[in-house]
Scaffold this motif. Sequence first.
Motif, PDB file in Angstrom:
ATOM      1  N   ASN A 228      74.506  20.561 144.468  1.00 32.41           N
ATOM      2  CA  ASN A 228      73.495  21.426 143.859  1.00 32.41           C
ATOM      3  C   ASN A 228      72.831  20.682 142.709  1.00 32.41           C
ATOM      4  O   ASN A 228      73.474  20.370 141.706  1.00 32.41           O
ATOM      5  CB  ASN A 228      74.164  22.716 143.358  1.00 32.41           C
ATOM      6  N   PHE A 229      71.535  20.389 142.839  1.00 33.77           N
ATOM      7  CA  PHE A 229      70.782  19.720 141.776  1.00 33.77           C
ATOM      8  C   PHE A 229      70.093  20.800 140.953  1.00 33.77           C
ATOM      9  O   PHE A 229      69.129  21.411 141.407  1.00 33.77           O
ATOM     10  CB  PHE A 229      69.716  18.791 142.367  1.00 33.77           C
ATOM     11  N   TYR A 230      70.560  21.032 139.733  1.00 29.19           N
ATOM     12  CA  TYR A 230      70.019  22.147 138.965  1.00 29.19           C
ATOM     13  C   TYR A 230      69.185  21.694 137.771  1.00 29.19           C
ATOM     14  O   TYR A 230      69.174  20.529 137.388  1.00 29.19           O
ATOM     15  CB  TYR A 230      71.132  23.102 138.543  1.00 29.19           C
ATOM     16  N   HIS A 231      68.481  22.640 137.173  1.00 26.69           N
ATOM     17  CA  HIS A 231      67.457  22.348 136.174  1.00 26.69           C
ATOM     18  C   HIS A 231      68.069  21.935 134.829  1.00 26.69           C
ATOM     19  O   HIS A 231      69.028  22.552 134.361  1.00 26.69           O
ATOM     20  CB  HIS A 231      66.582  23.582 135.963  1.00 26.69           C
ATOM     21  N   PRO A 232      67.517  20.906 134.189  1.00 29.88           N
ATOM     22  CA  PRO A 232      68.026  20.491 132.876  1.00 29.88           C
ATOM     23  C   PRO A 232      68.004  21.602 131.832  1.00 29.88           C
ATOM     24  O   PRO A 232      68.842  21.609 130.920  1.00 29.88           O
ATOM     25  CB  PRO A 232      67.086  19.341 132.483  1.00 29.88           C
ATOM     26  N   ASP A 233      67.043  22.543 131.927  1.00 37.95           N
ATOM     27  CA  ASP A 233      66.985  23.629 130.944  1.00 37.95           C
ATOM     28  C   ASP A 233      68.219  24.510 131.002  1.00 37.95           C
ATOM     29  O   ASP A 233      68.602  25.121 129.994  1.00 37.95           O
ATOM     30  CB  ASP A 233      65.733  24.486 131.165  1.00 37.95           C
ATOM     31  N   TYR A 234      68.841  24.598 132.158  1.00 43.56           N
ATOM     32  CA  TYR A 234      70.088  25.368 132.255  1.00 43.56           C
ATOM     33  C   TYR A 234      71.167  24.703 131.408  1.00 43.56           C
ATOM     34  O   TYR A 234      71.868  25.366 130.629  1.00 43.56           O
ATOM     35  CB  TYR A 234      70.546  25.471 133.711  1.00 43.56           C
ATOM     36  N   LEU A 235      71.298  23.384 131.540  1.00 40.01           N
ATOM     37  CA  LEU A 235      72.307  22.656 130.782  1.00 40.01           C
ATOM     38  C   LEU A 235      72.016  22.711 129.285  1.00 40.01           C
ATOM     39  O   LEU A 235      72.934  22.895 128.471  1.00 40.01           O
ATOM     40  CB  LEU A 235      72.373  21.209 131.262  1.00 40.01           C
ATOM     41  N   ALA A 236      70.745  22.584 128.919  1.00 41.88           N
ATOM     42  CA  ALA A 236      70.374  22.668 127.502  1.00 41.88           C
ATOM     43  C   ALA A 236      70.691  24.054 126.948  1.00 41.88           C
ATOM     44  O   ALA A 236      71.229  24.191 125.832  1.00 41.88           O
ATOM     45  CB  ALA A 236      68.886  22.355 127.332  1.00 41.88           C
ATOM     46  N   GLY A 237      70.382  25.087 127.720  1.00 44.02           N
ATOM     47  CA  GLY A 237      70.676  26.446 127.289  1.00 44.02           C
ATOM     48  C   GLY A 237      72.165  26.705 127.189  1.00 44.02           C
ATOM     49  O   GLY A 237      72.641  27.390 126.267  1.00 44.02           O
ATOM     50  N   LEU A 238      72.920  26.169 128.127  1.00 41.28           N
ATOM     51  CA  LEU A 238      74.377  26.305 128.079  1.00 41.28           C
ATOM     52  C   LEU A 238      74.932  25.679 126.807  1.00 41.28           C
ATOM     53  O   LEU A 238      75.812  26.255 126.144  1.00 41.28           O
ATOM     54  CB  LEU A 238      74.985  25.629 129.312  1.00 41.28           C
ATOM     55  N   SER A 239      74.434  24.508 126.446  1.00 41.86           N
ATOM     56  CA  SER A 239      74.893  23.850 125.226  1.00 41.86           C
ATOM     57  C   SER A 239      74.637  24.723 123.998  1.00 41.86           C
ATOM     58  O   SER A 239      75.495  24.844 123.108  1.00 41.86           O
ATOM     59  CB  SER A 239      74.187  22.495 125.083  1.00 41.86           C
ATOM     60  N   GLU A 240      73.471  25.348 123.956  1.00 38.01           N
ATOM     61  CA  GLU A 240      73.150  26.240 122.837  1.00 38.01           C
ATOM     62  C   GLU A 240      74.077  27.449 122.801  1.00 38.01           C
ATOM     63  O   GLU A 240      74.512  27.893 121.724  1.00 38.01           O
ATOM     64  CB  GLU A 240      71.696  26.693 122.939  1.00 38.01           C
ATOM     65  N   LEU A 241      74.396  27.998 123.962  1.00 37.24           N
ATOM     66  CA  LEU A 241      75.304  29.146 124.019  1.00 37.24           C
ATOM     67  C   LEU A 241      76.707  28.765 123.561  1.00 37.24           C
ATOM     68  O   LEU A 241      77.379  29.541 122.866  1.00 37.24           O
ATOM     69  CB  LEU A 241      75.348  29.724 125.436  1.00 37.24           C
ATOM     70  N   CYS A 242      77.156  27.578 123.922  1.00 33.40           N
ATOM     71  CA  CYS A 242      78.468  27.116 123.459  1.00 33.40           C
ATOM     72  C   CYS A 242      78.509  27.025 121.941  1.00 33.40           C
ATOM     73  O   CYS A 242      79.484  27.439 121.302  1.00 33.40           O
ATOM     74  CB  CYS A 242      78.806  25.770 124.095  1.00 33.40           C
TER      75      CYS A 242
END
Length: 430
Positions: A228-242
């Motif tokens: 699954n190749f997913y969007h970088p904004d998801y990873l960036a948003g996840l980092s902010e949530l952490c």
Amino acid sequence: MNNKQSQISVDLEFDKKHIWHPYTSMTAPLPVYPVVSANKNIITLESGENLIDGMASWWSAIHGYNHPVLNEALTNQISQMSHIMFGGITHAPAVNLCKKLIEITPEQLTKVFLADSGSVAVEVAIKMALQYWQSQNIKNKTKLMTVTKGYHGDTFAAMSICDPINSMHALYQDFLPQHIFAPAPISSFDAEFDANELNILENYFIAHHENVAAFIIEPIVQNAGGMNFYHPDYLAGLSELCDKYNVLLICDEIATGFGRTGKMFAVEHAKITPDIMCIGKAITGGYMTLSATLTSDKIAKGISEGAAGVMMHGPTFMGNPLACSVACASIDLLLASNWQNTVQDLNAWLTQFLAPCNDLEQVENVRILGAIGVVEIDKVVDVAQFQKKCIEQGVWIRPYGKLIYLMPPYITPKNDIKKLADVIYSILDI
């Protein structure tokens, strides 16, 4: 067959009767093919076939096989010492490797724990996260959070954070620690990002953050769990949530590291730095088993100032000099090459030559990212039959599930990428 080959002939009957291969049965094993040599991107079978390698030995042999620079690194090191315990001892190969890893990974990752394999690197990362919170006298953070469709290895803690239903480890669910699974990312890498994904993800943080030590994820590419190749904004948003909910972020770069996605490490697509990062596979150029878990000063200090005062892990072959030496040589070789352009070329060739597969009735999707090409079909691939047909046409590809994928060595020339893609098309064009 020449005399040399006949002298080293593989006893296939013994192999079939006594030796377990990955993810196979002892009563009805998949066929295995004896290999006598491998050079550059070509695998030579005992029966004489030369096969173009599309797998890079499970994504590790990025420079191809039998590379003179890597061979020399091992030869030089073996004359000094092949192994020495890492407890109370250090040596130049380990120190030099850790210097290189700190230099090429995100800036805040300054502490390195060397281990034997990718799964062990994940185990170490989990132990780091749990021990960090224990050291802060926060006793309730004992769970992990992740997403479905993930894969993090075959050891027990690693299995517990793989997809709980559709992974190869579903068999063990009754025995594994129970963790928290959010939905897998949906927005694809090159499509528009749906911000509602982060709203859904935040609900999981709201509900569980007080008990969650860390969120672990494969950055940008969920590999063995479905490519699954997913969007970088998801990873960036996840980092902010952490950061927002005081949860550590672990990024599993074991498959994605060392240029495979077009960046040295996949976290660079989202411009984030995790608290803990795992690397492996290509670290030695496919020569030896080695991995590393990197973390920040904050986490290392937190663990070291806790009640235990030490990181409670220490593999026998930690910091193995042979592995560290060839890893140093592999990293230098990569950095000295024009690897970004090489991966871009591979990306363009995979895109061009796999495109015709989109026209086949049984193909559901063709997707490319960096030096990864995936053809997803509408049914589970018959691995034995598929590989037999591949060998008949002079290539080595090993599919899994519904996925036929290519992760070739970086040195693979254009014509060989075309041949790999053409063989996939020919097998599916029925």
